[in-house]
Design an enzyme around this catalytic site. Structure first.
Site, PDB file in Angstrom:
ATOM      1  N   LYS A  91       0.835  -1.212   0.000  1.00  0.00           N
ATOM      2  CA  LYS A  91       0.000   0.000   0.000  1.00  0.00           C
ATOM      3  C   LYS A  91       0.869   1.261   0.000  1.00  0.00           C
ATOM      4  O   LYS A  91       0.671   2.178  -0.787  1.00  0.00           O
ATOM      5  CB  LYS A  91      -0.937   0.013   1.239  1.00  0.00           C
ATOM      6  CG  LYS A  91      -1.820  -1.225   1.359  1.00  0.00           C
ATOM      7  CD  LYS A  91      -2.730  -1.171   2.577  1.00  0.00           C
ATOM      8  CE  LYS A  91      -1.993  -1.187   3.908  1.00  0.00           C
ATOM      9  NZ  LYS A  91      -1.303  -2.453   4.206  1.00  0.00           N
ATOM     10  N   ARG A 105      -9.861   0.044   9.039  1.00  0.00           N
ATOM     11  CA  ARG A 105      -9.409  -1.315   9.361  1.00  0.00           C
ATOM     12  C   ARG A 105     -10.490  -2.111  10.088  1.00  0.00           C
ATOM     13  O   ARG A 105     -10.261  -3.265  10.411  1.00  0.00           O
ATOM     14  CB  ARG A 105      -8.181  -1.222  10.263  1.00  0.00           C
ATOM     15  CG  ARG A 105      -6.837  -1.382   9.521  1.00  0.00           C
ATOM     16  CD  ARG A 105      -5.727  -1.119  10.514  1.00  0.00           C
ATOM     17  NE  ARG A 105      -4.483  -1.758  10.214  1.00  0.00           N
ATOM     18  CZ  ARG A 105      -3.449  -1.165   9.612  1.00  0.00           C
ATOM     19  NH1 ARG A 105      -3.543   0.062   9.178  1.00  0.00           N
ATOM     20  NH2 ARG A 105      -2.328  -1.820   9.437  1.00  0.00           N
ATOM     21  N   ARG A 125      11.677  -5.112   5.137  1.00  0.00           N
ATOM     22  CA  ARG A 125      11.335  -3.722   4.814  1.00  0.00           C
ATOM     23  C   ARG A 125      12.225  -2.727   5.560  1.00  0.00           C
ATOM     24  O   ARG A 125      12.523  -2.881   6.728  1.00  0.00           O
ATOM     25  CB  ARG A 125       9.871  -3.484   5.200  1.00  0.00           C
ATOM     26  CG  ARG A 125       9.465  -2.021   5.260  1.00  0.00           C
ATOM     27  CD  ARG A 125       7.976  -1.837   5.185  1.00  0.00           C
ATOM     28  NE  ARG A 125       7.240  -2.365   6.312  1.00  0.00           N
ATOM     29  CZ  ARG A 125       5.910  -2.387   6.381  1.00  0.00           C
ATOM     30  NH1 ARG A 125       5.193  -1.918   5.364  1.00  0.00           N
ATOM     31  NH2 ARG A 125       5.293  -2.875   7.427  1.00  0.00           N
ATOM     32  N   ARG A 179      11.159  -0.474  11.161  1.00  0.00           N
ATOM     33  CA  ARG A 179      10.112  -0.312  12.172  1.00  0.00           C
ATOM     34  C   ARG A 179      10.254  -1.360  13.269  1.00  0.00           C
ATOM     35  O   ARG A 179      10.552  -2.522  12.983  1.00  0.00           O
ATOM     36  CB  ARG A 179       8.736  -0.427  11.509  1.00  0.00           C
ATOM     37  CG  ARG A 179       8.324   0.845  10.799  1.00  0.00           C
ATOM     38  CD  ARG A 179       7.143   0.651   9.895  1.00  0.00           C
ATOM     39  NE  ARG A 179       6.044  -0.099  10.488  1.00  0.00           N
ATOM     40  CZ  ARG A 179       4.915  -0.378   9.844  1.00  0.00           C
ATOM     41  NH1 ARG A 179       4.743   0.052   8.591  1.00  0.00           N
ATOM     42  NH2 ARG A 179       3.960  -1.059  10.417  1.00  0.00           N
ATOM     43  N   ARG A 197      -0.357  -9.041  13.571  1.00  0.00           N
ATOM     44  CA  ARG A 197      -0.906  -8.082  12.608  1.00  0.00           C
ATOM     45  C   ARG A 197      -1.707  -8.794  11.518  1.00  0.00           C
ATOM     46  O   ARG A 197      -2.747  -8.301  11.073  1.00  0.00           O
ATOM     47  CB  ARG A 197       0.225  -7.230  12.015  1.00  0.00           C
ATOM     48  CG  ARG A 197       0.740  -6.226  13.057  1.00  0.00           C
ATOM     49  CD  ARG A 197       2.133  -5.736  12.755  1.00  0.00           C
ATOM     50  NE  ARG A 197       2.213  -5.028  11.508  1.00  0.00           N
ATOM     51  CZ  ARG A 197       3.361  -4.770  10.868  1.00  0.00           C
ATOM     52  NH1 ARG A 197       4.502  -5.165  11.407  1.00  0.00           N
ATOM     53  NH2 ARG A 197       3.355  -4.105   9.746  1.00  0.00           N
TER      54      ARG A 197
HETATM   55  P1  ADP Z   1       1.052  -2.060   7.896  1.00  0.00           P
HETATM   56  O1  ADP Z   1       0.521  -1.443   6.654  1.00  0.00           O
HETATM   57  O2  ADP Z   1       2.409  -2.647   7.725  1.00  0.00           O
HETATM   58  O3  ADP Z   1       0.088  -2.986   8.582  1.00  0.00           O
HETATM   59  P2  ADP Z   1       0.642   0.462   9.327  1.00  0.00           P
HETATM   60  O4  ADP Z   1       1.784   1.376   9.281  1.00  0.00           O
HETATM   61  O5  ADP Z   1      -0.549   0.730   8.467  1.00  0.00           O
HETATM   62  O6  ADP Z   1       1.228  -0.984   9.042  1.00  0.00           O
HETATM   63  O7  ADP Z   1       0.108   0.318  10.820  1.00  0.00           O
HETATM   64  C1  ADP Z   1       0.985   0.062  11.903  1.00  0.00           C
HETATM   65  C2  ADP Z   1       0.166  -0.155  13.176  1.00  0.00           C
HETATM   66  O8  ADP Z   1      -0.571   1.035  13.486  1.00  0.00           O
HETATM   67  C3  ADP Z   1      -0.894  -1.262  13.092  1.00  0.00           C
HETATM   68  O9  ADP Z   1      -0.364  -2.562  13.376  1.00  0.00           O
HETATM   69  C4  ADP Z   1      -1.896  -0.805  14.164  1.00  0.00           C
HETATM   70  O10 ADP Z   1      -1.426  -1.101  15.465  1.00  0.00           O
HETATM   71  C5  ADP Z   1      -1.859   0.728  14.012  1.00  0.00           C
HETATM   72  N1  ADP Z   1      -2.885   1.236  13.066  1.00  0.00           N
HETATM   73  C6  ADP Z   1      -2.665   1.901  11.892  1.00  0.00           C
HETATM   74  N2  ADP Z   1      -3.822   2.234  11.300  1.00  0.00           N
HETATM   75  C7  ADP Z   1      -4.808   1.765  12.100  1.00  0.00           C
HETATM   76  C8  ADP Z   1      -6.243   1.784  12.036  1.00  0.00           C
HETATM   77  N3  ADP Z   1      -6.888   2.351  10.999  1.00  0.00           N
HETATM   78  N4  ADP Z   1      -6.919   1.199  13.056  1.00  0.00           N
HETATM   79  C9  ADP Z   1      -6.294   0.640  14.104  1.00  0.00           C
HETATM   80  N5  ADP Z   1      -4.968   0.580  14.231  1.00  0.00           N
HETATM   81  C10 ADP Z   1      -4.217   1.138  13.244  1.00  0.00           C
HETATM   82  P1  ADP Z   2       2.229  -1.821   3.260  1.00  0.00           P
HETATM   83  O1  ADP Z   2       2.233  -0.322   3.190  1.00  0.00           O
HETATM   84  O2  ADP Z   2       1.042  -2.436   2.588  1.00  0.00           O
HETATM   85  O3  ADP Z   2       2.421  -2.345   4.646  1.00  0.00           O
HETATM   86  P2  ADP Z   2       4.793  -1.605   1.822  1.00  0.00           P
HETATM   87  O4  ADP Z   2       4.436  -0.794   0.640  1.00  0.00           O
HETATM   88  O5  ADP Z   2       5.551  -0.957   2.908  1.00  0.00           O
HETATM   89  O6  ADP Z   2       3.480  -2.352   2.403  1.00  0.00           O
HETATM   90  O7  ADP Z   2       5.589  -2.895   1.289  1.00  0.00           O
HETATM   91  C1  ADP Z   2       6.167  -3.839   2.189  1.00  0.00           C
HETATM   92  C2  ADP Z   2       7.570  -4.207   1.704  1.00  0.00           C
HETATM   93  O8  ADP Z   2       7.474  -4.994   0.514  1.00  0.00           O
HETATM   94  C3  ADP Z   2       8.449  -3.014   1.357  1.00  0.00           C
HETATM   95  O9  ADP Z   2       9.776  -3.309   1.765  1.00  0.00           O
HETATM   96  C4  ADP Z   2       8.342  -2.898  -0.166  1.00  0.00           C
HETATM   97  O10 ADP Z   2       9.553  -2.398  -0.745  1.00  0.00           O
HETATM   98  C5  ADP Z   2       8.094  -4.342  -0.592  1.00  0.00           C
HETATM   99  N1  ADP Z   2       7.146  -4.451  -1.709  1.00  0.00           N
HETATM  100  C6  ADP Z   2       6.070  -3.662  -1.972  1.00  0.00           C
HETATM  101  N2  ADP Z   2       5.403  -4.102  -3.069  1.00  0.00           N
HETATM  102  C7  ADP Z   2       6.068  -5.202  -3.502  1.00  0.00           C
HETATM  103  C8  ADP Z   2       5.876  -6.120  -4.615  1.00  0.00           C
HETATM  104  N3  ADP Z   2       4.849  -5.977  -5.456  1.00  0.00           N
HETATM  105  N4  ADP Z   2       6.765  -7.136  -4.757  1.00  0.00           N
HETATM  106  C9  ADP Z   2       7.796  -7.281  -3.867  1.00  0.00           C
HETATM  107  N5  ADP Z   2       8.037  -6.448  -2.814  1.00  0.00           N
HETATM  108  C10 ADP Z   2       7.182  -5.441  -2.637  1.00  0.00           C
END
Ligand code: ADP
Ligand code: ADP
Ligand code: ZN
Length: 217
Positions: free
Chosen positions: A13, A88, A127, A161, A172
């Protein structure tokens, strides 16, 4: 144009939102980034969210809805936004509808990115991001073009992170499958759900999302 990028942690994302910000001049609204900034600042919300995030659980709907309601009111959102990490839960989805109706905004599409759990774990544990500009990278899948140098800003400082470890990833993913996935049928019934294959290479996923966006204009 206002869209949601919906998908499990590590689906890509943030990676795709970073690109859409440049190509479509939309604003990325990442609730994860907002919470991490609150934790770093030691604000009241940050203090409440810290342990929950470390455990890989969901921060309360009240806090999250308040954050998004405030953020969407800012003038920079008028050009269009990409929600990344919100909603979420079904309560967050319903609250978003109310907030947007109130401001006479339209939700154009919910782009679901599908990725297998095994691939997600590998993506999350590899990541890292630029400490200065936040550009995202991966140990295997997206290394900087010049080693140890951010493509976007040239910085040589990177961060990982705290919650990107195998243990927290399990919690998660459980939160995703247990709560977040329930909002997929909600948007399907509204007729705005579009799915893309998030297992594809980064450029191919971008192309698929672009095709979805073209159908909206
Ligand atoms: P990722 O896309 O890798 O799951 P995020 O950066 O979106 O991680 O979120 C990191 C953490 O922040 C989540 O595991 C949760 O604890 C919290 N969080 C983020 N967005 C939300 C949401 N909309 N509702 C509840 N918790 C959230
Ligand atoms: P999210 O925001 O959904 O948690 P990220 O965009 O941070 O996910 O992507 C998670 C990890 O995977 C990052 O290190 C990113 O560089 C890698 N990544 C993202 N999209 C792809 C893909 N299509 N194929 C392989 N690796 C990817
Ligand atoms: Zn950078």
């Amino acid at each position: 144009m206002n869209i949601i990028l919906l998908g499990p942690p590590g689906a890509g994302k943030g990676t795709q939102a970073e690109r859409l910000e440049k190509t479509h001049h939309m604003i990325q609204l990442s609730t994860g980034d907002m919470l991490r900034a609150a934790v770093a600042a030691g604000s009241e919300i940050g203090l409440k969210a810290k342990a929950v995030m470390e455990a890989g659980e969901l921060v309360s709907d009240d806090i999250m809805i308040g954050i998004i309601a405030d953020r969407i009111m800012q003038p920079d959102c008028a050009a269009g936004f990409i929600l990344d990490g919100f909603p979420r839960t079904t309560d967050q989805a319903a609250a978003l509808d109310d907030i947007m109706a109130d401001k006479q905004l339209k939700l154009d599409a919910v782009v679901e990115m599908t990725v297998d759990d095994e691939a997600l774990t590998e993506r999350i544990t590899g990541r890292f991001a630029c400490a200065k500009c936040g550009a995202g990278y991966h140990d295997r899948f997206k290394q900087p073009k010049t080693p140890d140098t951010c493509d976007a800003c040239g910085s040589s400082e990177f961060t990982r992170r705290d919650d990107d470890n195998a243990e927290t990833v399990k919690a998660r993913l459980a939160a995703y499958h247990g709560s977040t996935a329930q909002i997929i049928p909600y948007y399907r019934e509204k007729g705005i759900l579009r799915s893309v294959d998030g297992m594809a290479a980064i450029d191919d996923v971008t192309r698929e999302i672009e095709q979805v966006l073209e159908t909206l204009q």
